[in-house]
Design a protein around this motif. Structure first.
Motif, short mmCIF file in Angstrom:
data_model
loop_
_atom_site.label_atom_id
_atom_site.label_comp_id
_atom_site.label_asym_id
_atom_site.label_seq_id
_atom_site.Cartn_x
_atom_site.Cartn_y
_atom_site.Cartn_z
N VAL A 68 -45.54 16.34 67.06
CA VAL A 68 -44.99 15.12 66.44
C VAL A 68 -44.96 13.94 67.41
O VAL A 68 -45.66 12.95 67.21
CB VAL A 68 -43.58 15.37 65.86
CG1 VAL A 68 -43.02 14.08 65.25
CG2 VAL A 68 -43.63 16.46 64.80
N SER A 69 -44.17 14.05 68.49
CA SER A 69 -43.95 12.81 69.26
C SER A 69 -45.19 12.34 70.01
O SER A 69 -45.47 11.14 70.04
CB SER A 69 -42.74 12.95 70.19
OG SER A 69 -43.02 13.81 71.24
N ALA A 70 -45.98 13.28 70.57
CA ALA A 70 -47.17 12.84 71.31
C ALA A 70 -48.21 12.21 70.36
O ALA A 70 -48.70 11.11 70.63
CB ALA A 70 -47.77 13.97 72.12
N PRO A 71 -48.53 12.86 69.23
CA PRO A 71 -49.50 12.19 68.33
C PRO A 71 -48.96 10.89 67.73
O PRO A 71 -49.74 9.96 67.49
CB PRO A 71 -49.75 13.21 67.21
CG PRO A 71 -49.13 14.48 67.64
CD PRO A 71 -48.21 14.22 68.77
N LEU A 72 -47.63 10.82 67.55
CA LEU A 72 -47.07 9.56 67.05
C LEU A 72 -47.22 8.45 68.09
O LEU A 72 -47.57 7.32 67.77
CB LEU A 72 -45.58 9.74 66.75
CG LEU A 72 -45.19 9.89 65.29
CD1 LEU A 72 -43.69 10.07 65.18
CD2 LEU A 72 -45.64 8.70 64.46
N ALA A 73 -46.95 8.83 69.35
CA ALA A 73 -47.10 7.85 70.45
C ALA A 73 -48.55 7.38 70.49
O ALA A 73 -48.82 6.18 70.63
CB ALA A 73 -46.69 8.47 71.77
N GLU A 74 -49.48 8.31 70.34
CA GLU A 74 -50.89 7.96 70.38
C GLU A 74 -51.23 7.00 69.23
O GLU A 74 -51.95 6.02 69.42
CB GLU A 74 -51.72 9.25 70.27
CG GLU A 74 -53.20 9.11 70.56
CD GLU A 74 -53.50 8.41 71.88
OE1 GLU A 74 -52.73 8.59 72.85
OE2 GLU A 74 -54.49 7.65 71.93
N TRP A 75 -50.67 7.29 68.07
CA TRP A 75 -50.91 6.43 66.91
C TRP A 75 -50.40 5.01 67.18
O TRP A 75 -51.08 4.03 66.91
CB TRP A 75 -50.21 7.04 65.68
CG TRP A 75 -50.52 6.34 64.39
CD1 TRP A 75 -51.52 6.63 63.52
CD2 TRP A 75 -49.82 5.21 63.83
NE1 TRP A 75 -51.49 5.77 62.46
CE2 TRP A 75 -50.46 4.89 62.61
CE3 TRP A 75 -48.72 4.45 64.23
CZ2 TRP A 75 -50.04 3.84 61.80
CZ3 TRP A 75 -48.30 3.39 63.41
CH2 TRP A 75 -48.96 3.10 62.21
N LEU A 76 -49.20 4.93 67.76
CA LEU A 76 -48.62 3.62 68.06
C LEU A 76 -49.44 2.89 69.13
O LEU A 76 -49.67 1.69 69.05
CB LEU A 76 -47.17 3.78 68.53
CG LEU A 76 -46.19 4.15 67.41
CD1 LEU A 76 -44.89 4.69 67.99
CD2 LEU A 76 -45.90 2.96 66.51
N LEU A 77 -49.88 3.66 70.15
CA LEU A 77 -50.68 3.04 71.21
C LEU A 77 -51.97 2.46 70.64
O LEU A 77 -52.41 1.38 71.03
CB LEU A 77 -51.05 4.08 72.26
CG LEU A 77 -49.96 4.47 73.23
CD1 LEU A 77 -50.44 5.56 74.18
CD2 LEU A 77 -49.54 3.25 74.03
N GLN A 78 -52.55 3.21 69.73
CA GLN A 78 -53.83 2.80 69.18
C GLN A 78 -53.69 1.68 68.15
O GLN A 78 -54.67 1.01 67.85
CB GLN A 78 -54.54 4.00 68.53
CG GLN A 78 -55.06 5.01 69.53
CD GLN A 78 -56.06 4.40 70.49
OE1 GLN A 78 -56.90 3.60 70.10
NE2 GLN A 78 -55.96 4.74 71.76
N TRP A 79 -52.49 1.52 67.60
CA TRP A 79 -52.37 0.58 66.48
C TRP A 79 -52.96 -0.79 66.79
O TRP A 79 -53.79 -1.29 66.02
CB TRP A 79 -50.91 0.47 66.01
CG TRP A 79 -50.84 -0.27 64.71
CD1 TRP A 79 -50.94 0.27 63.45
CD2 TRP A 79 -50.71 -1.69 64.53
NE1 TRP A 79 -50.89 -0.73 62.52
CE2 TRP A 79 -50.74 -1.93 63.14
CE3 TRP A 79 -50.58 -2.76 65.40
CZ2 TRP A 79 -50.63 -3.22 62.61
CZ3 TRP A 79 -50.48 -4.04 64.88
CH2 TRP A 79 -50.51 -4.25 63.49
#
Ligand SMILES: Nc1nc2c(ncn2[C@@H]2O[C@H](COP(=O)(O)OP(=O)(O)OP(=O)(O)O)[C@@H](O)[C@H]2O)c(=O)[nH]1
Ligand SMILES: [Mg+2]
Length: 605
Positions: free
Chosen positions: A556-567
């Motif tokens: 959850v948190s690592a892929p979410l962070a990745e999603w936010l970074l990529q946004w």
């Protein structure tokens, strides 16, 4: 022909040139939005112009002639006048209004009739005018004027001569980029400076840029009184040229001329024209070598300047770096909230069942079961007492928040924090504006949707994981009969020893006391076994918690962070393109270099 195989097919080299030209142009446009980077934008424009107008045509086997002479200088310095001198007749519009020439005008020999180059992207965004037009038309255009030279020596035999707009400021938009586009084409530069403005900052920086790009520069100082010509040349040499990289090809003066001399460059002003013609024409002799030098210098500028070109993205990368740090610290908060508000209170009741199974396993099977049952019966009074006491003293379990709402609240906290930081920084850099707008539109919803998917995945993983650890508590023991046997007999031996010890201690005189002492003794051995069993199971429970946290991070948190970074760097935003361009520019330059070297070696013109 060289015996080396070309490293890239011609079509690849062409595609690489087009891509590199476009990427550099995109970065130039991107850079122009930051007014303090106007000089860097000019460098990028020159780099892309070199790719489009020099390297690309060379790889497409364009003939070396006509070579290109480009006349540059400050507003009203006398560029159009020098063009007329070089041509030997009055064709360029010299005008007292400074900044008169607004688009590049090329002069070619009407007798040569060369096909005008048509390589992809030639002269970039400049459209060729089809009709004769005054040179003060202020648009992204250029024109080609074919003229018939006067009898005698003509530069136009081998050259095309370009009269250009000035570069008195690094104006963010306007005509300077047109001038730079044409400089990308130049085999020879003629730099004109008038006596009053010979040391202006921007033209000098511009000359610096051209010298860095390896262009041969002939400097012509104009309009001084005849007696001041020598001191001015010397002064210019010391004050201006000494501070510039590389060496000037030539430095000469054309003093202030009378209207009659200006009107007759080939005749009355011939004594000033001839040295200039000599200096320029020698730079194009032989044309093949001259063009090769132009191409080599262009490639050198591209390879040595690559890091500098990318440095314009420093502000962008710094902003992205801050965004990364904010996202990562938000992730750490999310993880620790999940642990504190959910995991630390989670009892994993599967482990209580595992504990019962473990203790059960230690009971004797088969015939021994009678013995175990008997001991169980003997322990009855103390077991009941123990249960009663436990009920009296144990505190009720505090109600615990379920996992999902805890995670949702933590996610909201994470997003709120990022939103506040983005709003606070809006205006500092376009990245923050882009993010602030995102938080007002689809970013939070996108993040929550992503969370839903990830949470489902986490649940699937968790079900397996907790089950496995809990089952392992007794399954390992079941799979190890030797250990199980020793533990069982060990426990039995402990019970027997306890019973025997009570008989011995009490002696025959108090044998009836054994009714009380024996159940107490076997209850104590049982309590001891349960104590160690519980410690073991609790240890496993804590381990399960840690594993659970690692799972939540991973799923959850690592892929979410990745999603936010990529946004900000996805979805077609300019930051996505920026990242692509920053990777592609050095790669394309590196790819092109051996192809250009190979082409230089294989050509014999
Ligand atoms: N008297 C005199 N006038 C000159 C001389 N050289 C240039 N001029 C004049 O100076 C003015 C500007 O010259 P141009 O050749 O148009 O200068 P430019 O650099 O092309 O100017 P822009 O295109 O406006 O940037 C014109 O009116 C020229 O006639 C000279 O030696 N003597
Ligand atoms: Mg002019």
């Amino acid at each position: 022909m060289s015996n080396q195989q070309p490293l890239m097919q011609p079509i690849d080299a062409r595609a690489a040139c087009i891509q590199l030209g476009e990427d550099l142009s995109w970065l130039e446009e991107h850079t122009r939005r930051q007014p303090d980077l106007a000089a860097q934008a000019a460098q990028l424009r020159l780099a892309s112009a070199l790719v489009r107008n020099t390297v690309g045509p060379y790889l497409e086997k364009q003939a070396p002639t006509p070579l290109h002479i480009v006349v540059v200088g400050g507003a009203g310095s006398g560029k159009s006048t020098v063009v007329n001198f070089l041509l030997g007749s009055i064709v360029a519009e010299a005008n007292p209004q400074a900044g008169f020439t607004r688009h590049p005008v090329a002069y070619a020999d009407a007798n040569r009739n060369d096909a005008w180059p048509a390589t992809a992207g030639y002269l970039g965004p400049l459209q060729r005018l089809s009709q004769p037009t005054p040179s003060n038309l202020d648009e992204d255009v250029y024109q080609l004027r074919r003229i018939t030279p006067a009898p005698g020596f003509s530069l136009l035999k081998d050259f095309v001569l370009w009269d250009c707009p000035d570069m008195t400021t690094w104006a963010a938009t306007g005509y300077v980029p047109r001038l730079i586009e044409v400089c990308g084409l130049a085999d020879v530069i003629v730099y004109v400076a008038s006596d009053e403005r010979y040391n202006d900052a921007v033209p000098t920086q511009f000359m610096h840029l051209l010298l860095e790009a390896g262009k041969p520069v002939v400097v012509v100082l104009t309009k001084m009184k005849a007696e001041n010509a020598s001191p001015l040349l010397e002064h210019f040499q010391n004050e201006v040229l000494r501070k510039l990289p590389g060496r000037m090809a030539a430095l000469l003066a054309i003093p202030s001329l009378s209207p009659e001399e200006l009107a007759d460059p080939a005749g009355k002003a011939g004594r000033f024209r001839i040295p200039l013609l000599n200096q320029v024409s020698v730079l194009g002799d032989p044309p093949g070598a001259s063009r090769q030098r132009t191409v080599r210098a262009a490639m050198h500028y591209l390879t040595s300047g690559a890091d500098g070109f990318l440095s314009v993205a420093r502000n962008d990368l710094a902003a992205l770096e801050i965004w990364r740090a904010l996202v990562v610290s938000g992730q750490a908060n999310f993880d620790s909230r999940y642990y504190k508000e959910y995991l630390s209170g989670e009892q994993f009741h599967r482990f209580d069942e595992a504990m019962v199974r473990l203790i059960d396993l230690l009971e004797l099977p088969g015939v021994g079961k009678f013995l175990s049952d008997a001991l169980y019966v003997i322990r009855t009074p103390f077991r009941l007492l123990g249960k009663l006491l436990k009920k009296q003293f144990s505190r009720p379990e505090s109600p615990q928040m379920p996992e999902r709402p805890v995670m949702e609240t933590a996610l909201n906290g994470w997003l709120d924090q990022l939103r506040a930081e983005s709003l606070r920084r809006a205006g500092q850099h376009p990245l923050w504006d882009h993010l602030a707008k995102g938080f007002e539109s689809n970013l939070p919803e996108g993040a929550r949707k992503r969370f839903e998917e990830l949470f489902r995945e986490l649940q699937l993983q968790q079900a397996n994981e907790v089950d496995q650890i809990a089952r392992a508590i007794y399954a390992d023991l079941e799979k190890n009969p030797g250990l199980l046997y020793s533990l069982r007999t060990g426990k039995l031996a402990l019970d027997v020893a306890a019973i025997a010890a009570s008989f011995v201690a009490l002696g025959l005189g108090h044998i009836w006391w054994n009714v009380v002492v024996v159940p107490m003794a076997v209850s104590m051995t049982q309590a001891l076994v349960e104590f160690f069993g519980k410690a073991y199971v609790d240890g496993q429970r804590e381990q399960a918690r840690r594993r659970q946290q690692a799972l939540a991070q991973r799923f959850v948190s690592a892929p979410l962070a990745e999603w936010l970074l990529q946004w900000p760097v996805s979805g077609g935003s300019s930051f996505e393109r920026l990242q692509q361009v920053l990777q592609r520019i050095p790669a394309s330059i590196q790819q092109l270099q051996p192809v250009v070297n190979d082409s230089i070696q294989s050509r014999r013109d």
